[in-house]
Design a protein around this motif. Structure first.
Motif, PDB file in Angstrom:
ATOM      1  N   THR A 204       0.841  -1.189   0.000  1.00 24.54           N
ATOM      2  CA  THR A 204       0.000   0.000   0.000  1.00 24.54           C
ATOM      3  C   THR A 204       0.880   1.243   0.000  1.00 24.54           C
TER       4      THR A 204
ATOM      5  N   HIS B  62      -7.019   1.876   3.314  1.00 27.52           N
ATOM      6  CA  HIS B  62      -5.809   1.437   2.639  1.00 27.52           C
ATOM      7  C   HIS B  62      -5.911   1.783   1.160  1.00 27.52           C
TER       8      HIS B  62
ATOM      9  N   ALA C  66     -10.501  -0.570   1.797  1.00 24.56           N
ATOM     10  CA  ALA C  66      -9.349  -0.509   0.887  1.00 24.56           C
ATOM     11  C   ALA C  66      -9.807  -0.160  -0.523  1.00 24.56           C
TER      12      ALA C  66
END
Length: 305
Positions: A4, A81, A55
């Protein structure tokens, strides 16, 4: 580990994932429709997080305004994320002199952005042409395969019109030796041929369907039938889902469904029509595997959100 913009995380930390989207993007093919507003991007992330999102994978590659330097701050502020991309799209999205400048060093460029850049990418994005792979696509995919071998990074493929999926797999996997489970095919339902989807899945590749963030997209009616057909054929663990927001008007803060619609609109339908287990696989378990790699070059230290 999944790479990430705040560092590498364990797959089980990823959570509910929008597997194909854009916080920032620009192209000469979409004049005046750029995604270039950090505040609007944060609003979209906040709305996605409020709906349970954890995410987002931004598929915006090199040279198309990914504004990668903005992503760590947005990740910290939203608690979401973010996985960034390197790679290269179709030639029409770039100035010819820009392509010429980097043509002979594409693999090195991709490896640098995956392993050495201040904010590292966790995905290589490439693209095919409609119904075929032109010379540009073949050159970029060869470089992506080389960068994959150097780093272990997954490769996401924009299928123009959802077409040429099997040609892409022949090139990346059979010719260049990329393991099929490191390939993520984007937009397959835009060419709603269940037999082709099944053949692609039988190789082991992931298929990233995209939800209707572009309101009234012609492929929308084929989305859930495509998911169900693949699941019925035994490939429930290879399906991903993303909003693929590419214009400001498509965002939830404007007039479009945007990222939150994956969870407020599509997830309830998938749970109701195809079952909660499939919804959980598509949004949580599958992306945790698709974007995880045994990285062959170190990333940044992990930072907590």
């Amino acid at each position: 580990m999944i790479r990430t913009v705040l560092g590498d995380i364990r797959p089980e930390e990823l959570g509910v994932c929008d597997s194909h989207d854009h916080l920032f993007i620009r192209s000469p093919t979409l004049p005046g429709q750029e995604l270039n507003d950090p505040e609007a991007a944060l609003c979209e992330l906040d709305a996605f997080a409020a709906a349970g999102g954890r995410a987002v994978v931004q598929w915006t590659p090199w040279g198309m305004g990914p504004r990668t330097e903005e992503l760590p701050g947005l990740s910290r502020q939203s608690g979401v994320h973010i996985v960034a991309a390197t790679g290269m799209h179709q030639a029409k999205h770039y100035a010819p002199d820009e392509l010429e400048r980097v043509r002979d060093g594409l693999a090195d460029l991709f490896v640098h952005e995956l392993t050495e850049a201040p904010v590292k990418a966790g995905l290589i994005k490439v693209a095919g042409a409609f119904h075929r792979l032109d010379g540009h696509a073949r050159h970029v995919m060869a470089a992506a395969a080389e960068a994959h071998r150097a780093t272990g990074a997954p490769i996401g493929v924009h299928l123009e019109g959802g077409t040429a999926a099997l040609d892409v797999l022949d090139l990346l996997c059979a010719e260049h030796g990329v393991p099929p489970d490191r390939v993520i095919l984007g937009h397959p339902h835009r060419f709603p041929d269940a037999a082709v989807h099944r053949q692609a899945a039988e190789t082991g590749a992931f298929l990233a369907f995209d939800g209707p963030s572009r309101a009234h997209h012609a492929a929308d009616p084929h989305l859930l039938p495509g998911l169900g057909a693949l699941a019925d054929a035994g490939h429930a663990d290879q399906i991903l889902l993303g909003a693929d927001t590419v214009t400001a008007a498509a965002r939830s803060g404007a007039d479009g469904p945007g990222m939150p619609f994956l969870l407020t609109g599509l997830r309830p339908r998938i749970e109701r029509e195809l079952g909660p287990d499939l919804a959980a696989a598509i949004l949580v378990a599958n992306p945790a595997r698709a974007f995880a790699s045994r990285w062959r070059r170190a990333g940044r230290p992990v930072f907590e959100l």
